[in-house]
Design a protein around this motif. Structure first.
Motif, PDB file in Angstrom:
ATOM      1  N   PHE A 169      36.966 144.005  31.244  1.00 41.41           N
ATOM      2  CA  PHE A 169      38.387 144.070  31.536  1.00 41.41           C
ATOM      3  C   PHE A 169      38.648 143.167  32.743  1.00 41.41           C
ATOM      4  CE2 PHE A 169      37.269 148.093  29.624  1.00 41.41           C
ATOM      5  CZ  PHE A 169      38.344 148.404  28.793  1.00 41.41           C
ATOM      6  N   VAL A 170      39.739 142.413  32.702  1.00 42.30           N
ATOM      7  CA  VAL A 170      40.135 141.594  33.843  1.00 42.30           C
ATOM      8  C   VAL A 170      41.560 141.983  34.182  1.00 42.30           C
ATOM      9  CG1 VAL A 170      40.361 139.271  34.788  1.00 42.30           C
ATOM     10  CG2 VAL A 170      38.702 139.697  32.949  1.00 42.30           C
ATOM     11  N   THR A 230      43.492 148.298  37.733  1.00 40.05           N
ATOM     12  CA  THR A 230      42.250 149.073  37.692  1.00 40.05           C
ATOM     13  C   THR A 230      42.405 150.389  36.934  1.00 40.05           C
ATOM     14  OG1 THR A 230      41.683 148.078  39.828  1.00 40.05           O
ATOM     15  CG2 THR A 230      40.328 149.913  39.079  1.00 40.05           C
ATOM     16  N   PRO A 231      43.434 151.202  37.210  1.00 41.44           N
ATOM     17  CA  PRO A 231      43.556 152.461  36.470  1.00 41.44           C
ATOM     18  C   PRO A 231      43.806 152.261  34.973  1.00 41.44           C
ATOM     19  CG  PRO A 231      45.269 152.308  38.174  1.00 41.44           C
ATOM     20  CD  PRO A 231      44.442 151.080  38.264  1.00 41.44           C
ATOM     21  N   PHE A 232      44.441 151.157  34.598  1.00 38.56           N
ATOM     22  CA  PHE A 232      44.659 150.884  33.175  1.00 38.56           C
ATOM     23  C   PHE A 232      43.330 150.566  32.491  1.00 38.56           C
ATOM     24  CE2 PHE A 232      48.928 150.166  34.849  1.00 38.56           C
ATOM     25  CZ  PHE A 232      49.674 150.943  33.970  1.00 38.56           C
ATOM     26  N   ALA A 233      42.465 149.816  33.163  1.00 38.56           N
ATOM     27  CA  ALA A 233      41.135 149.539  32.610  1.00 38.56           C
ATOM     28  C   ALA A 233      40.359 150.842  32.455  1.00 38.56           C
ATOM     29  CB  ALA A 233      40.379 148.565  33.509  1.00 38.56           C
ATOM     30  N   GLU A 234      40.436 151.702  33.470  1.00 39.60           N
ATOM     31  CA  GLU A 234      39.736 152.983  33.404  1.00 39.60           C
ATOM     32  C   GLU A 234      40.303 153.865  32.290  1.00 39.60           C
ATOM     33  OE1 GLU A 234      38.456 153.161  38.116  1.00 39.60           O
ATOM     34  OE2 GLU A 234      40.303 154.167  37.474  1.00 39.60           O
ATOM     35  N   LEU A 235      41.605 153.812  32.079  1.00 43.36           N
ATOM     36  CA  LEU A 235      42.228 154.583  31.008  1.00 43.36           C
ATOM     37  C   LEU A 235      41.780 154.079  29.639  1.00 43.36           C
ATOM     38  CD1 LEU A 235      44.266 156.755  30.105  1.00 43.36           C
ATOM     39  CD2 LEU A 235      46.040 154.986  30.238  1.00 43.36           C
ATOM     40  N   LYS A 259      28.949 151.541  24.507  1.00 39.96           N
ATOM     41  CA  LYS A 259      29.488 150.250  24.962  1.00 39.96           C
ATOM     42  C   LYS A 259      29.353 150.118  26.479  1.00 39.96           C
ATOM     43  CE  LYS A 259      32.866 150.279  21.216  1.00 39.96           C
ATOM     44  NZ  LYS A 259      31.975 149.652  20.271  1.00 39.96           N
ATOM     45  N   GLN A 260      28.930 148.935  26.909  1.00 42.59           N
ATOM     46  CA  GLN A 260      28.906 148.633  28.339  1.00 42.59           C
ATOM     47  C   GLN A 260      30.278 148.092  28.710  1.00 42.59           C
ATOM     48  OE1 GLN A 260      25.646 146.109  29.514  1.00 42.59           O
ATOM     49  NE2 GLN A 260      24.353 146.954  27.907  1.00 42.59           N
ATOM     50  N   MET A 261      30.811 148.540  29.840  1.00 43.89           N
ATOM     51  CA  MET A 261      32.141 148.102  30.253  1.00 43.89           C
ATOM     52  C   MET A 261      32.123 147.675  31.711  1.00 43.89           C
ATOM     53  SD  MET A 261      34.427 150.922  28.232  1.00 43.89           S
ATOM     54  CE  MET A 261      33.284 152.287  28.425  1.00 43.89           C
ATOM     55  N   THR A 262      32.887 146.630  31.975  1.00 36.83           N
ATOM     56  CA  THR A 262      32.924 146.018  33.295  1.00 36.83           C
ATOM     57  C   THR A 262      34.373 145.701  33.655  1.00 36.83           C
ATOM     58  OG1 THR A 262      30.783 145.002  32.825  1.00 36.83           O
ATOM     59  CG2 THR A 262      32.012 144.076  34.648  1.00 36.83           C
ATOM     60  N   PHE A 263      34.669 145.689  34.957  1.00 38.83           N
ATOM     61  CA  PHE A 263      35.999 145.310  35.443  1.00 38.83           C
ATOM     62  C   PHE A 263      35.862 144.171  36.446  1.00 38.83           C
ATOM     63  CE2 PHE A 263      39.508 145.618  38.517  1.00 38.83           C
ATOM     64  CZ  PHE A 263      40.592 145.504  37.653  1.00 38.83           C
ATOM     65  N   ILE A 264      36.677 143.130  36.256  1.00 35.53           N
ATOM     66  CA  ILE A 264      36.756 142.014  37.204  1.00 35.53           C
ATOM     67  C   ILE A 264      38.145 142.038  37.834  1.00 35.53           C
ATOM     68  CG2 ILE A 264      36.815 139.502  37.499  1.00 35.53           C
ATOM     69  CD1 ILE A 264      34.925 139.247  35.137  1.00 35.53           C
ATOM     70  N   PRO A 265      38.224 142.095  39.175  1.00 35.50           N
ATOM     71  CA  PRO A 265      39.530 142.020  39.826  1.00 35.50           C
ATOM     72  C   PRO A 265      39.998 140.566  39.948  1.00 35.50           C
ATOM     73  CG  PRO A 265      37.831 142.325  41.483  1.00 35.50           C
ATOM     74  CD  PRO A 265      37.143 142.321  40.147  1.00 35.50           C
ATOM     75  N   ASP A 266      41.196 140.304  39.477  1.00 39.70           N
ATOM     76  CA  ASP A 266      41.800 138.975  39.588  1.00 39.70           C
ATOM     77  C   ASP A 266      40.893 137.911  38.962  1.00 39.70           C
ATOM     78  OD1 ASP A 266      44.035 140.134  41.050  1.00 39.70           O
ATOM     79  OD2 ASP A 266      42.631 140.336  42.714  1.00 39.70           O
ATOM     80  N   LEU A 267      40.567 136.872  39.689  1.00 38.52           N
ATOM     81  CA  LEU A 267      39.681 135.805  39.196  1.00 38.52           C
ATOM     82  C   LEU A 267      38.326 135.857  39.901  1.00 38.52           C
ATOM     83  CD1 LEU A 267      42.258 132.858  39.111  1.00 38.52           C
ATOM     84  CD2 LEU A 267      41.215 133.969  37.139  1.00 38.52           C
ATOM     85  N   LYS A 268      37.935 137.031  40.372  1.00 38.23           N
ATOM     86  CA  LYS A 268      36.728 137.177  41.194  1.00 38.23           C
ATOM     87  C   LYS A 268      35.528 137.604  40.340  1.00 38.23           C
ATOM     88  CE  LYS A 268      39.719 138.306  45.031  1.00 38.23           C
ATOM     89  NZ  LYS A 268      40.268 139.400  45.819  1.00 38.23           N
TER      90      LYS A 268
END
Length: 157
Positions: free
Chosen positions: A29-30, A37-42, A52-61
Motif C-alpha cells: 500500500f502507498v 495509514t488507517p485506510f491501508a490498515e482497514l 498475504k504479506q502486506m507493506t505500507f510506504i508513506p508518500d514516496l519514501k
C-alpha cells in the motif's frame, strides 16, 4: 473506464478489494503518512487471516516501508520491510493537490515496487474520483480503481 460493479458502504468497498487481491501474494500500500495509514490498515484487515504479506510506504519514501501486521488491536504498521510486491495499492490521499506528489513520480514508485514480479496488479482506492480528477490514470496503468463517494450528515439531537 467502465464500472464493473457497484456496492454500498465500507463493507462493499472491503469486499470488492478482497476479491481483487485474491491471487496476490504480496501487497504494498502507498499512501500519505497519517491520513492514508488507517485506510491501508482497514483494507489489510479483511486479509488478516490470509498468508498475504502486506507493506505500507508513506508518500514516496520507499526506504521507509513497514510491514502491516495483525495485532490484538487490529492491523498496524510494524517493522521495516521490503516493499517489492506483485500488487500495489495506491491510496487517494496521494493525489490530493496539497500533498504535492506528482503522478509521474508515483509511476516510478509503482514500477520500482513491481520490478521483478511476474504478476503486476495496480489498484487505486479513493474517494470522490480524486485519481480521475487529477489525471493519474494518464500516467499510471491502473488495473482497477475503487472509487467511493462519501456523504456526511451531522445531526443535532
Amino acid at each position: 473506464m467502465k464500472a464493473i460493479n457497484t456496492t454500498q458502504g465500507i463493507g462493499g468497498q472491503l469486499t470488492e478489494f478482497r476479491k481483487l487481491v485474491e491471487k496476490s501474494e504480496k501487497i504494498t500500500f502507498v499512501g500519505t503518512a497519517g491520513f492514508c495509514t488507517p485506510f491501508a490498515e482497514l483494507m489489510a484487515f479483511v486479509l488478516r487471516k490470509s498468508d498475504k504479506q502486506m507493506t505500507f510506504i508513506p508518500d514516496l519514501k520507499f526506504e521507509e516501508a513497514r510491514s502491516i501486521i495483525s495485532t490484538s488491536h487490529g492491523m498496524q504498521v510494524g517493522d521495516s520491510a521490503d516493499p517489492r510486491a506483485d500488487t500495489v495499492v495506491l491510496l487517494g490521499g496521494l493525489a490530493m493537490p496539497k500533498t504535492g506528489i506528482e503522478a509521474g513520480k508515483m509511476k516510478e514508485m509503482t514500477d520500482r515496487i513491481l520490478d521483478g514480479s511476474g504478476r503486476r496488479l495496480i489498484i487505486g482506492i479513493c474517494f470522490q474520483s480524486i485519481f480521475q480528477k487529477m489525471d493519474w490514470p494518464d500516467f499510471i496503468d491502473f488495473d482497477y480503481i475503487i472509487d467511493a463517494d462519501m456523504t456526511n450528515q451531522v445531526l443535532k439531537i
